[in-house]
Design an enzyme around this catalytic site. Structure first.
Site, PDB file in Angstrom:
ATOM      1  N   ASP A   1     -57.012 -12.431 -27.930  1.00 16.11           N
ATOM      2  CA  ASP A   1     -55.662 -12.063 -27.498  1.00 16.11           C
ATOM      3  C   ASP A   1     -54.611 -12.785 -28.336  1.00 16.11           C
ATOM      4  OD1 ASP A   1     -53.718 -10.857 -25.938  1.00 16.11           O
ATOM      5  OD2 ASP A   1     -54.637 -11.445 -24.044  1.00 16.11           O
TER       6      ASP A   1
ATOM      7  N   ASP B   1     -51.441  -3.036 -21.961  1.00 18.24           N
ATOM      8  CA  ASP B   1     -51.624  -3.648 -20.644  1.00 18.24           C
ATOM      9  C   ASP B   1     -51.352  -2.642 -19.537  1.00 18.24           C
ATOM     10  OD1 ASP B   1     -52.466  -6.085 -21.459  1.00 18.24           O
ATOM     11  OD2 ASP B   1     -50.527  -7.100 -21.267  1.00 18.24           O
TER      12      ASP B   1
HETATM   13  C1  GLA Z   1     -52.603 -10.278 -22.188  1.00 18.29           C
HETATM   14  C2  GLA Z   1     -53.667  -9.214 -22.212  1.00 18.29           C
HETATM   15  C3  GLA Z   1     -54.233  -9.006 -20.833  1.00 18.29           C
HETATM   16  C4  GLA Z   1     -54.779 -10.300 -20.314  1.00 18.29           C
HETATM   17  C5  GLA Z   1     -53.706 -11.364 -20.345  1.00 18.29           C
HETATM   18  C6  GLA Z   1     -54.281 -12.726 -19.989  1.00 18.29           C
HETATM   19  O1  GLA Z   1     -51.474  -9.832 -21.525  1.00 18.29           O
HETATM   20  O2  GLA Z   1     -53.174  -8.033 -22.731  1.00 18.29           O
HETATM   21  O3  GLA Z   1     -55.206  -8.010 -20.832  1.00 18.29           O
HETATM   22  O4  GLA Z   1     -55.883 -10.682 -21.088  1.00 18.29           O
HETATM   23  O5  GLA Z   1     -53.100 -11.461 -21.623  1.00 18.29           O
HETATM   24  O6  GLA Z   1     -53.316 -13.713 -20.035  1.00 18.29           O
END
Ligand code: GLA
Length: 729
Positions: free
Chosen positions: A478, A548
């Site tokens: 990430d 997301d």
């Molecule tokens: C980002 C990712 C999510 C999750 C969060 C965790 O927003 O896109 O899917 O993994 O971080 O903090």
């Protein structure tokens, strides 16, 4: 060989199955002119298209008109500061502060295959797939060489381009701009297509006419970004999914980029794509070189649909790598929307046990397992397991999950550092920062200065140590903030302008190390959802978390924009709980499944907390995934209807390469009263063969389905969906 040089004409011709690209050398000085790009042509002499005879333009004949020549000639790779008043593709500053650069033809080389780009991701191809032209340009005053690389693919309408610049002089030079591609074309009333968005609503298509003056899209956020996308296409007026000419550019890079059109006084348009010159300044010592990233050019004279399928074929065969390149991916359950930071060994094992019974194949432990991270305010950089949460340790947890018959995956955010972390307390200078300015936080985190090799080594070791400690088979990588306040304590003043690019190179280096040491791990990139969804990252990870936003309706447009360029096999898509955590919208569980089926497929929910009826549907969805995923991953994708255009329904289709099977997904977004059935027209079938829809007796000829169409009856309720599966009989 798909590339030739016609010595007498001094013309290069690059051919792909459906397109030709021609450049020519003019004058004894060796100006390289862009002659033609478009539908495939024979071997005619096309130099008249350079229009050098229209006015006393040829500089050798009439030096007084040199500037008029430079300002109108369709230059293949324009320099700057010497009379072409359009924006140049390359800008250089000398020690003495001068900024004129004019690269002219020096030599060339043509050979089968395609070279790698040192340190950078790029498409690849063997000697049987493609041919390469190296066109060496030279600025005699600066002693600067610019090698233009062109690779033409033999089976796809794809030409890739990149540039390598070398300082052959005795003094340092500062490269302040280097575009990977420049093209001067006549503006035939083109529309410019770009993709824009924001967090949770990535990649929506924008279409507007190419105007006089400059229009651009670009990112100066340090990543390709949610907001803009390294894609630009020029499309003929009226170009649709099925018809019309389109020239598309996609940048194989994950940092700042610029894609620009410049319409000028003679109705020509200069198109460019490359690293964004914003704060870019690369010091080139004598003998040193700079490799600019690759840009992919796709030509289609059969509309956007063909453009899409060309990108998909190219990326599936010549960009994605690793064990999972062509393989079906395990159906995963991700802990993020299921538990956020609130989990421990027991709750994870309970979740895994229930998921395994339903047929889910992998548990992914998302954010919150390391340091003291119980919310998003701390511990990035402290990549040690929090044993208070994970009693028994990571290996115990992974072994237990494996015993349930499931694989195990884990989340990292390696590029970041929390001010509240042991790593920061030990190395406060490891964060990007400008002296005298307070740290600028996003999500309470700072960005590591990856231009420093000791930082890269340390972070790699921390991550690798965790991966070596247990049977981990998936990593979600990430990156949850964008870059600003660019400063490195380790770089000298005249190299601070290298920081953005050095950062991206280090990300690539980290991912190269990881994929080499752990070839069995399935890597999924992510950046706050789809903030770094680009071909650069796809070179390292065969899939990227698309957004997301997991709401099924929002996903229709996000996935439509993404699938315009990227194959469905690379699109991270999950079924999540409702009301949707971001939007509060409730959609049927079945529809969420149909939409996620167009991507990698998985779950993002607590299986124990959803309704009995939804839970009962999971084994059916698992079976559906196994039945259709080969087709979805490998087939040809057709966009049949976009609900954003028709405000009512969405429809796409995947057809196997041999045209023997086909899956249509139809989503009725809003229900309407008193309407008749909708007619949808399939594509890509064999016209004279018979097809049978699963569950129906009768058969249809392919041409009937394509030109007569199918009738879709209105469904009761909003957000309803259905799948239609056909087989050739
Ligand atoms: C980002 C990712 C999510 C999750 C969060 C965790 O927003 O896109 O899917 O993994 O971080 O903090």
């Amino acid at each position: 060989m798909s590339i030739c040089y016609r010595t007498e004409e001094r013309v290069f011709q690059l051919d792909t199955p459906g397109s030709s690209y021609l450049m020519g050398l003019v004058d004894e000085e060796g100006f390289v002119g862009h002659i033609y790009y478009g539908r495939k042509l024979g071997g005619d002499d096309l130099r008249y298209l350079l229009r050098t005879e229209e006015r006393p333009f040829v500089p050798g004949k009439n030096n007084r008109e040199r500037n008029a020549f430079l300002d109108s000639f369709p230059m293949e790779y324009p320099g700057s500061g010497s009379g072409d008043y359009r924006e140049g593709a390359i800008e250089v500053r000398t020690r003495g502060g001068h900024q004129v650069v004019m690269p002219l033809y020096r030599s060339h080389k043509i050979y089968p295959g395609k070279p790698e780009l040192p340190g950078l991701p790029a498409t690849f191809g063997g000697e049987e797939d493609c041919d390469t032209l190296e066109l060496v340009l030279w600025d005699q005053v600066l002693k600067l060489e610019a090698v233009l690389y062109y690779t033409a693919f033999r089976k796809l309408d794809v030409i890739t381009r990149s540039v390598r610049v070398r300082n052959q002089g005795g003094e340092e030079l500062y490269l302040t701009k280097v575009m990977s591609v420049a093209m001067d074309m006549d503006n035939r009333e083109y529309d410019m297509l770009t993709l824009h968005g924001g967090w949770a609503r990535e990649r929506k298509l924008q279409r507007c006419p190419v105007a006089l003056g400059k229009q651009s899209t670009g990112s100066i956020r340090g990543e390709s970004s949610h907001q803009e996308h390294p894609f630009l296409a020029l499309a003929e007026k009226g170009c649709s999914q099925k018809q019309g000419e389109v020239y598309a550019l996609n940048f194989v890079y994950s940092g700042n980029f610029l894609a620009q059109t410049e319409g000028n006084q003679f109705d020509s348009v200069r198109v460019m794509m490359g690293i964004h010159p914003h704060q870019f300044c690369w010091r080139l010592e004598p003998g040193e070189q700079f490799q600019a990233p690759e840009a992919v050019l796709v030509y289609s004279c059969q509309g956007l649909g063909k453009m899409t399928r060309t990108f998909h074929d190219l990326y599936r065969s010549h960009l994605l790598r690793g064990e999972y390149k062509e393989k079906k991916r395990p159906i995963l359950l991700n802990s993020w929307e299921a538990a956020y930071f609130d989990f421990n060994t027991d709750t994870l094992l309970k979740l895994a046990g229930q998921a395994a019974e339903l047929g889910i194949e992998m548990l992914v432990m998302d954010d919150g397992w390391f340091g003291r991270r119980n919310d998003d305010n701390s511990s990035l950089g402290d990549w040690e397991v929090n044993e208070e949460k994970l009693s028994g340790g990571l290996k115990y947890l992974v072994d237990q999950v494996n015993q349930l018959g499931m694989k195990f995956g884990i989340w990292f955010e390696p590029e970041m550092i929390s001010p509240d972390s042991d790593l920061f307390r030990e190395h406060p200078d490891w964060a990007l920062q400008v002296p005298g300015r307070g740290p600028s936080l996003t999500r309470n985190q700072l960005v590591l200065d990856l231009s420093r090799s000791e930082v890269v080594d340390c972070i790699y070791e921390k991550v690798a140590k965790v991966l070596r400690s247990a049977n981990i088979e998936y990593v979600k990588w990430d990156m949850n903030r964008q870059l600003n306040d660019m400063g490195s304590i380790a770089l000298p003043p005249d190299r601070q302008g290298e920081l953005y690019h050095r950062y991206v190179l280090a990300v690539y280096e980290l991912q190269r190390r990881m994929t080499e040491e752990f070839p069995h791990i399935l890597l999924e990139n992510c950046s706050g959802g789809g903030g770094r969804y680009d071909p650069g990252m796809l070179y390292y990870s065969p899939q990227i978390w698309c957004s997301d936003d997991t709401d099924a309706v929002e996903r229709l447009s996000i996935q439509e924009g993404t699938a315009m360029i990227y194959p469905l096999s690379a699109m991270g898509a999950h079924v999540s709980d409702c009301p949707n955590h971001i939007l509060g919208r409730t959609t049927p569980f079945a529809t969420r499944g149909y939409v996620a089926l167009a991507g990698t497929f998985g779950y993002e929910l607590d299986v124990a907390r959803i309704s009995e009826a939804d839970r009962a549907m999971i084994p059916e969805q698992v079976a559906m995934y196994h039945k259709y995923n080969d087709l979805v991953r490998q087939g040809d994708y057709y966009r049949l209807a976009s609900y954003q255009e028709n405000h009512g329904y969405d429809c796409w289709q995947v057809v196997s390469k041999d045209r023997t099977e086909c899956l249509v997904t139809y989503i009725q977004v809003l229900s309407r009263p008193n309407v008749r059935s909708r007619r949808i027209f399939l594509e890509g079938l064999a016209p004279d063969r018979q097809y049978q829809i699963e569950g129906e007796e009768r058969t249809y000829r392919g041409d009937t389905l394509m030109y007569g169409g199918l009738l879709m009856k209105p469904m009761q309720g909003d957000f309803q969906g259905t799948l239609i599966y056909l087989k050739m009989v």
